[in-house]
Design an enzyme around this catalytic site. Structure first.
Site, short mmCIF file in Angstrom:
data_model
loop_
_atom_site.label_atom_id
_atom_site.label_comp_id
_atom_site.label_asym_id
_atom_site.label_seq_id
_atom_site.Cartn_x
_atom_site.Cartn_y
_atom_site.Cartn_z
N ASN A 114 0.82 -1.22 0.00
CA ASN A 114 0.00 0.00 0.00
C ASN A 114 0.85 1.27 0.00
O ASN A 114 0.59 2.21 -0.76
CB ASN A 114 -0.95 0.00 1.21
CG ASN A 114 -1.94 -1.14 1.14
OD1 ASN A 114 -2.01 -1.85 0.14
ND2 ASN A 114 -2.70 -1.34 2.21
N THR B 136 -15.02 38.38 -32.04
CA THR B 136 -15.84 37.98 -30.91
C THR B 136 -17.14 37.44 -31.53
O THR B 136 -17.56 37.94 -32.58
CB THR B 136 -16.17 39.15 -29.95
OG1 THR B 136 -16.81 40.18 -30.69
CG2 THR B 136 -14.92 39.73 -29.31
N HIS B 137 -17.71 36.44 -30.92
CA HIS B 137 -18.89 35.76 -31.49
C HIS B 137 -18.61 35.24 -32.90
O HIS B 137 -19.52 35.10 -33.71
CB HIS B 137 -20.11 36.69 -31.52
CG HIS B 137 -20.31 37.43 -30.24
ND1 HIS B 137 -21.00 36.91 -29.17
CD2 HIS B 137 -19.87 38.64 -29.83
CE1 HIS B 137 -20.99 37.77 -28.17
NE2 HIS B 137 -20.30 38.82 -28.55
N SER C 12 -6.93 12.34 -48.49
CA SER C 12 -8.15 11.56 -48.49
C SER C 12 -7.98 10.40 -49.46
O SER C 12 -7.33 10.54 -50.49
CB SER C 12 -9.32 12.45 -48.92
OG SER C 12 -10.38 11.65 -49.41
N GLU D 258 -6.93 18.03 -35.40
CA GLU D 258 -8.26 17.44 -35.18
C GLU D 258 -8.20 16.34 -34.13
O GLU D 258 -9.04 16.25 -33.22
CB GLU D 258 -8.81 16.86 -36.49
CG GLU D 258 -9.25 17.93 -37.48
CD GLU D 258 -9.58 17.35 -38.85
OE1 GLU D 258 -10.02 16.18 -38.93
OE2 GLU D 258 -9.38 18.05 -39.85
N TYR E 4 -6.55 2.23 2.70
CA TYR E 4 -6.40 1.72 1.34
C TYR E 4 -7.52 0.75 0.96
O TYR E 4 -7.93 -0.09 1.75
CB TYR E 4 -5.05 0.98 1.19
CG TYR E 4 -4.89 0.37 -0.19
CD1 TYR E 4 -4.38 1.12 -1.24
CD2 TYR E 4 -5.31 -0.94 -0.45
CE1 TYR E 4 -4.27 0.60 -2.52
CE2 TYR E 4 -5.21 -1.47 -1.73
CZ TYR E 4 -4.70 -0.71 -2.75
OH TYR E 4 -4.60 -1.23 -4.01
N GLN F 252 -6.36 0.67 -7.26
CA GLN F 252 -5.60 0.08 -8.36
C GLN F 252 -6.09 0.63 -9.70
O GLN F 252 -5.36 0.64 -10.68
CB GLN F 252 -5.75 -1.45 -8.32
CG GLN F 252 -4.97 -2.17 -9.40
CD GLN F 252 -4.86 -3.65 -9.09
OE1 GLN F 252 -4.13 -4.03 -8.18
NE2 GLN F 252 -5.57 -4.48 -9.82
N LYS G 174 -4.48 3.85 -12.10
CA LYS G 174 -3.28 3.90 -12.94
C LYS G 174 -3.52 4.10 -14.43
O LYS G 174 -2.89 4.96 -15.05
CB LYS G 174 -2.46 2.62 -12.74
CG LYS G 174 -1.78 2.64 -11.40
CD LYS G 174 -1.14 1.34 -11.07
CE LYS G 174 -0.99 1.22 -9.57
NZ LYS G 174 -2.29 1.26 -8.84
N1 ARG Z 1 -1.62 -3.35 -7.22
C1 ARG Z 1 -2.06 -2.64 -6.08
C2 ARG Z 1 -2.47 -1.21 -6.46
O1 ARG Z 1 -2.20 -0.82 -7.52
C3 ARG Z 1 -0.96 -2.58 -5.06
C4 ARG Z 1 -1.43 -2.47 -3.66
C5 ARG Z 1 -2.20 -3.66 -3.29
N2 ARG Z 1 -2.38 -3.78 -1.89
C6 ARG Z 1 -3.18 -4.69 -1.39
N3 ARG Z 1 -3.24 -4.81 -0.12
N4 ARG Z 1 -3.92 -5.45 -2.15
O2 ARG Z 1 -3.06 -0.49 -5.70
#
Ligand code: ARG
Length: 475
Positions: free
Chosen positions: A125, A170-171, A292, A305, A332, A337, A340
């Site tokens: 954690n 403007t506009h 194109s 774009e 936690y 998780q 990420k």
């Molecule tokens: N892969 C987990 C995350 O990204 C790591 C921490 C996991 N901790 C746990 N007690 N399961 O958060």
């Protein structure tokens, strides 16, 4: 994964599928394994994971929790693991859930018991929170530097076009003439604020969670300041529960990234408009455009774009992270998780986008004649005529009304204000004299706005130079 170094006889980790499996009576299904694993995406944290582990091991050795021999074995094992990863020889296993357990398992394979001592006084954690912060810090530094380069290239183009006149809108209606340099420097301002936001976010990213362990801290006499210093953190997170659970620093980054993309998207919209043959103000270098498959004449501004389109996903990641966090009590939870992929994608998207824009901006081919021709349409200097009358003593509202009549007449005649002969202009107001033509020209109009923040060429040159000085690489 090869099994070239035997562990001790009492191996309770290397032979099991999961680091925690002794407690369980049945394995998880393949689907649940896939559902809960993060290794497919968090393996990009490997280098910072190893960096964090080495700092932790150094600290454990310094307070005598592990021996110096253990520490040097850990260093040796980690060096090999890093090399295996860099060479693509490391075998990532979904059975080992995440980057942390994959690396730890391999370490134990390579160096035996010393590898099993590494996790003393630590939890995944606080480990993962540390990894994300280390990784994000480097991404922030890269993006701040890209924003610097982008501002620099905008300022260079602005300096070249301090005198080039375009219609200001403007506009989306012609409003007043501005210089193209001034217009470009507006984006340099936005990107400066974006860089400031990242720099401010970095202060809160750059704190060390390690030492928080699972949530409550640890009973070992750890030296958190030592770890913070060796990892380049400005200080430690001061509450263990907060350290392992909150991802506000990542949310802040995603918010800053969303604003960067919003500014990029606005600029993209202008580039697309300016490149349309109907407008024809600029041309983008061919390397940022595509053709194109059916219409041979087309040259499409695909890159701006796409950048405009990619703003959507970055905005989405911000909302996803806010939503991820809002329902979590301390401390936690596995929800985290999910922080990420969105965070990685936001960082990747702004890095790639900014890198491309740095190059694309300096490759813009400006067409000053088309800009000027457009500025001559739409009575862009009408406000200047009103201001002229005010300076001759006419109250502004009356001046406004008088000029509105003049504009109507011009519209009927199909000419510009500056095309009317002096006698005709004097018919609208007796105080109009021959010096009126100084303000009715585009050049007179922009030159008159010579104050901080104004569009006058002289002012644009000063501002562009200021940005160039500020963004020189030596700073
Ligand atoms: N892969 C987990 C995350 O990204 C790591 C921490 C996991 N901790 C746990 N007690 N399961 O958060």
């Amino acid at each position: 994964m090869s099994k070239d170094t035997p562990s001790s006889g009492q191996d309770q980790f290397a032979n099991k599928a999961q680091a925690w499996s002794a407690r369980f009576s049945e394995p998880v299904s393949d689907l649940v394994k896939r559902y809960t694993a993060s290794v497919n995406f968090d393996q990009r944290l490997a280098a910072v994971d190893i960096q964090g582990s080495l700092a932790h091991a150094d600290m454990l050795a310094s307070i005598g929790i592990i021996s110096q021999q253990d520490y040097s074995d850990i260093q040796r094992g980690m060096a090999q693991i890093l090399q295996e990863i860099e060479q693509g020889a490391f075998e990532w296993s979904i059975d080992l859930e995440d980057v942390h357990l994959n690396i730890e398992k391999r370490l134990v394979e390579l160096i035996g018991d010393a590898g099993k001592r590494l996790h003393t006084g630590r939890s995944r954690n606080d480990q993962v929170a540390t990894d994300i912060r280390l990784w994000l810090r480097a991404e922030i530094d890269t993006s701040i530097d890209l924003l610097r380069q982008l501002r620099r290239n905008l300022a260079e183009l602005a300096l070249q076009h301090a005198d080039t006149i375009i219609p200001g809108f403007t506009h989306l209606q012609v409003a007043q003439p501005v210089t193209f340099g001034h217009h470009l420097l507006a984006y340099a301002e936005m990107f400066e604020r974006d860089a400031q936001r990242l720099a401010d976010c970095r202060k809160r990213v750059n704190r060390l969670p390690l030492g928080a362990a699972a949530l409550a801290g640890t009973s070992y006499p750890i030296d958190r300041d030592r770890v913070a210093k060796s990892l380049g953190f400005d200080g430690v997170c001061r509450n263990s529960l907060d350290a392992v659970s909150d991802r506000d620093f990542a949310i802040e980054f995603c918010a800053a990234a969303a604003l960067i993309m919003t500014h990029i998207s606005r600029l993209s919209e202008e580039l697309v408009l300016w490149m349309s043959p109907r407008v024809g103000f600029i041309d983008l270098a061919d390397r940022f455009c595509t053709g194109s498959s059916i219409m041979p004449q087309k040259k499409n501004p695909d890159v701006p774009e796409l950048a405009r389109g990619k703003t959507g996903r970055v905005n989405g990641h911000l909302i996803a992270l806010l939503t991820l966090m809002k329902g979590q009590p301390l401390a936690y939870h596995k929800d985290n998780q999910e922080d990420k992929e969105g965070l990685f994608d936001s960082a990747d998207t702004i890095r790639d986008t900014l890198t491309i824009f740095v190059d694309m901006v300096s490759g813009i081919r400006v067409k000053p004649e088309a800009m000027r021709a457009a500025a001559l349409q739409g009575f862009a200097t009408a406000t200047d005529l009103a201001d002229y009358l005010v300076k001759k003593g006419v109250p502004f509202r009356d001046a406004h009304e008088t000029v509105a009549h003049a504009v109507r007449t011009c519209e009927e005649k199909g000419c510009d204000l500056a095309d009317l002969p002096l006698e005709d202009l004097r018919a609208f107001h007796a105080s109009i004299e021959s010096d009126v033509f100084d303000v009715l020209t585009l050049e007179g109009s922009v030159a008159a706005r010579n104050h901080i923040g104004g569009t006058a060429p002289e002012r644009v040159r000063l501002e562009a130079q200021r940005v160039l000085d500020e963004t020189s690489a030596v700073n």
